[in-house]
Every structure is written in C-alpha cells, then in structure tokens.
Enzyme design. Structure first.
Site, PDB file in Angstrom:
ATOM      1  N   GLY A 217      10.805  -6.328  15.169  1.00  0.00           N
ATOM      2  CA  GLY A 217      11.954  -6.434  13.580  1.00  0.00           C
ATOM      3  C   GLY A 217      13.619  -5.805  14.162  1.00  0.00           C
TER       4      GLY A 217
ATOM      5  N   THR B 181       8.277 -13.788  17.650  1.00  0.00           N
ATOM      6  CA  THR B 181       6.831 -12.733  15.658  1.00  0.00           C
ATOM      7  C   THR B 181       8.155 -13.196  15.192  1.00  0.00           C
ATOM      8  OG1 THR B 181       5.612 -12.010  17.749  1.00  0.00           O
ATOM      9  CG2 THR B 181       5.739 -10.806  15.155  1.00  0.00           C
TER      10      THR B 181
ATOM     11  N   LYS C 190      -7.718  -6.807  21.151  1.00  0.00           N
ATOM     12  CA  LYS C 190      -7.303  -6.272  21.307  1.00  0.00           C
ATOM     13  C   LYS C 190      -7.460  -5.545  22.291  1.00  0.00           C
ATOM     14  CE  LYS C 190      -2.733  -5.468  19.233  1.00  0.00           C
ATOM     15  NZ  LYS C 190      -2.746  -6.856  18.284  1.00  0.00           N
TER      16      LYS C 190
ATOM     17  N   LYS D  16      -8.301 -13.207  21.546  1.00  0.00           N
ATOM     18  CA  LYS D  16      -6.767 -13.421  21.997  1.00  0.00           C
ATOM     19  C   LYS D  16      -6.262 -11.847  21.130  1.00  0.00           C
ATOM     20  CE  LYS D  16      -3.044 -15.429  23.893  1.00  0.00           C
ATOM     21  NZ  LYS D  16      -2.562 -14.106  23.602  1.00  0.00           N
TER      22      LYS D  16
HETATM   23  N1  GLU Z   1       0.801  -8.528  20.234  1.00  0.00           N
HETATM   24  C1  GLU Z   1       1.221  -8.932  19.515  1.00  0.00           C
HETATM   25  C2  GLU Z   1       0.394  -9.466  18.059  1.00  0.00           C
HETATM   26  O1  GLU Z   1      -0.724  -8.700  16.790  1.00  0.00           O
HETATM   27  C3  GLU Z   1       0.952 -10.848  20.095  1.00  0.00           C
HETATM   28  C4  GLU Z   1      -0.536 -11.399  21.019  1.00  0.00           C
HETATM   29  C5  GLU Z   1      -0.388 -12.175  21.087  1.00  0.00           C
HETATM   30  O2  GLU Z   1       0.409 -12.963  21.633  1.00  0.00           O
HETATM   31  O3  GLU Z   1      -1.538 -12.784  22.046  1.00  0.00           O
HETATM   32  O4  GLU Z   1       0.146 -10.402  16.666  1.00  0.00           O
END
Ligand code: GLU
Length: 390
Positions: free
Chosen positions: A223, A188, A104, A68
């Site tokens: 942010g 987030t 990633k 993920k």
């Molecule tokens: N890119 C975000 C992170 O670094 C979210 C990753 C996701 O939702 O899979 O956590």
C-alpha cells in the site's frame, strides 16, 4: 467455516472450469495442492523457555516452472489460508506469463511480539524444517505479509549452510547486498500503479489523475508504494488505513468505513476477505484494484459485478512483486545485474501486456475481470499439464 480461504480458492476454479475445456480428472488435480508440509518449530525464547510455532508450506502446482511464493508471519496464518495463497500464486504467475508454479508458506506468529534474536531463530528454524523441498529449481520463497529482506537473508544463509553451497536464486526479496534486485521493494506497489494507469485509459471515470479519488486500505509495503507512485502522478489519495484504523480527509475512520467511501478507486491492500457478501452492496467505489491477496470473496465478486463495479483481480494487480522476484532470480542465475530503470521498464512491459490480455477477455466474454484473468491463467496451466502428460 465462514469465508474459508481455500474453499473460496476452489470455488473460483470451479467457476472458471465452465469456460475451459477441462476434464473431471484435471479439474480435481488443479483444485488440490501437490504437497502440503507442516512443522512445529520449537524456539528457545529470550527468557529461556521453549515456545512452539506452527509452520506450513503449500506447493500447489509446478506445471509452469519451480514453485514460487512468499512466507507470511501472521497470527491468523492457517493451513487453509496458506493453501489458498499457494493456488493464487499459481494463477498469478501464469496471468503475467512468468515461468513459475505457485506455493506459499507461513508461520502462526505475531512477529511484533518477538525480539530480533527470536525472529532470527524462528526464520532459520523454518528453513531447517523445510530445506529439502526448497531450491532455485524446486521452490523459491520470498517475502509476504510481515516478512522482510533481513528475514530472507537469514533464511538463505540457513539454506546455504545446510546444503553446503551458494545458491542465491533459491529465494527472492533479498537485500541488494546479497543479490537482491534493484526495484524489488517498490515492485508490488509500482505494478499496481501501472494497472491503475492502464485502467484509467479504458474507464468511464475521470480522465485526469488529479480528478481521481482513491482510498487505500493497508499501508504495509504494498500500500505504501502504491500511494507513493499514485501521489507522484497526481492522483488524490483521500483515505488510507492501517490495522488500527485510518483517516478520510483528515477525519478518523474505521477500516470498514474506508471500504464504503464514495471514491473512484478503492484499493484493498491488506489481507483477504475484506469485501464479502455482507458489505458488497455498500461499496460505493466504481473501480477496485485488489493489491492484497484474496480481498474479495466469490459471493462479493458476483454482487459487485451485478452492481457494475469493476474489480480488477489480485492475480493481475499485485503481480508486480513476483515479477520482479522473477527478475531477481534471472539475475542470480546469470550472475549479471540490472539497474533500477531497466528492471522497472521490464516490469511495465509485463504489467501493460497482462492488463491488455485480461481486459480483452473481459470485454469479449462479458465475465468478471477475475474470471477473465482465470480463463487466461488456468487455461495456460492446464495446457502445460496436458503437454507434460499429467
Ligand atoms: N508474496 C508476494 C505475493 O503474494 C510475492 C511473492 C514472490 O515474490 O514470490 O505475490
């Protein structure tokens, strides 16, 4: 190379190994990605010329579940960065106890220089290059720096066309109309806010939000929402910045100046390597909430710790995004959707529990908060690998 992100990620694993019962072979395994894919994406630009863009996908570890991790569009994307970010995703999912591994992806591009059509062709080309290693039970991408719900929509459409069936759970961060989750956009920032609230109940700082000063570096999606939730709860956001510079109490400041402000809480919410051994001695904040991935280097971590500055790690603080991605995936898999209140209540439960678990180890073992999170997260991954016989 100075502050090579993947070298830093590996150093962090070496540091935690001392606290865990890991043999040499396992240690070598959890310091190396399972697979790193690269591609040159050839895109027809609006002016008729073809341009080549470098693209990556790093699948780090899937002992806990499908890989993920987001896809980043940025001019400074590199193989090392993508590999580091895929390691951090592994520890992040494990820290908050969601059933995923880590991965990633990224493309070396400044998306602000592309037209909408060029951006769409580039996003679809990314999926065409890698679609065989993606899937709801293989590797589930999501937004990251400079990637949006619209980009997720193009990417899922390309995937579904290639494989010949609908599979919304193969990607998260989708628009609501395409099976996205309520509350994902804010998740987030909101998760970071929940961490701030938990921290305030433990800290030696001001007891009231209105007496608490905060500086936020970076007002992208993360942010921005962190600031919104913190402001609503009465916290004093005294400084903010974007990639061009920022403001402190109405006056213009640089990003470097922002990091060194005398505030209660510093929130780096931009990119990695912001607090390094060069400026760690000059940080005046008492607490740091890492909302970016990898904003504090391992050397800086040690300096901050010796100076009594408590830096809560990225793998805990910014895990709200991937946690609601997990909820999106769950909803897609069952084909039944929750309201925003339900999503946020579930998120709060996970963030509160994870904070409590990390804080308990931090207190008990007298290590940095990052080490505490890593003891929990890496320990869980190693345990899963043992059970799988890897
Ligand atoms: N890119 C975000 C992170 O670094 C979210 C990753 C996701 O939702 O899979 O956590």
């Amino acid at each position: 190379m100075l502050n090579d992100p993947f070298e830093n990620a590996r150093k962090q694993i070496d540091n935690v190994a001392k606290y865990l019962d890991i043999d040499k072979k396992t240690l070598a395994k959890i310091k190396t990605p399972d697979r790193v894919l690269k591609a040159d994406l050839k895109i027809k630009m609006d002016n008729g010329k073809t341009r080549i863009f470098k693209a990556f996908r790093s699948q780090f570890n899937n002992a806990k579940g499908p890989y993920k991790g987001g896809i980043r569009f940025h001019q400074n994307v590199s193989e090392s960065e993508v590999k580091a970010l895929s390691a951090w995703m592994t520890w992040k999912c494990s820290t908050v106890g969601i059933p995923y591994g880590g991965s990633k992806g990224g493309i070396v591009v400044d998306p602000k220089t592309l037209s909408t059509g060029e951006l769409e062709r580039l996003s679809r080309a990314y999926m065409r290059a890698f679609y065989q290693v993606f899937g709801a039970w293989i590797d589930v991408p999501a937004p990251d720096v400079n990637t949006t719900g619209q980009i997720m929509a193009w990417v899922v459409d390309e995937y579904q066309t290639l494989v010949g069936h609908q599979e919304p759970a193969m990607i998260t961060g989708k628009p609501l109309e395409l099976g996205g989750s309520q509350g994902r956009t804010e998740a987030t920032g909101l998760g970071g806010f929940y961490i701030l609230e938990s921290l305030r109940r433990k800290w030696k700082g001001p007891t009231l939000p209105k007496k608490t000063t905060i500086a936020v570096q970076g007002v992208g999606n993360v942010g921005y929402w962190f600031i919104e939730f913190a402001k609503k709860a009465g916290y004093q956001i005294v400084a903010w910045s974007n990639s061009k510079g920022g403001e402190y109490k109405g006056k213009k400041i640089t990003n470097d100046q922002l990091l060194e402000l005398p505030v209660d809480v510093l929130v780096p919410a931009a990119l990695e390597n912001m607090i390094t051994k060069e400026n760690a001695a000059k940080i005046k904040a008492k607490y740091i909430i890492e909302m970016a991935n990898g904003p504090v280097t391992p050397e800086a971590d040690e300096i901050l710790f010796k100076r009594g500055i408590v830096s809560l790690p990225d793998v805990l603080c910014n895990a709200g995004g991937v946690t609601v991605s997990y909820f999106e995936w769950v909803q897609n898999n069952m084909g039944y959707y929750w309201g925003k209140e339900e999503v946020w209540a579930k998120l709060k439960k996970i963030m509160d529990r994870s904070f409590a678990e990390v804080w308990a180890i931090y207190q008990e073992k007298k290590v940095t908060p990052r080490m505490a999170a890593y003891i929990l997260a890496v320990g869980r991954v190693v345990q899963a690998m043992k059970l799988l016989g890897r």
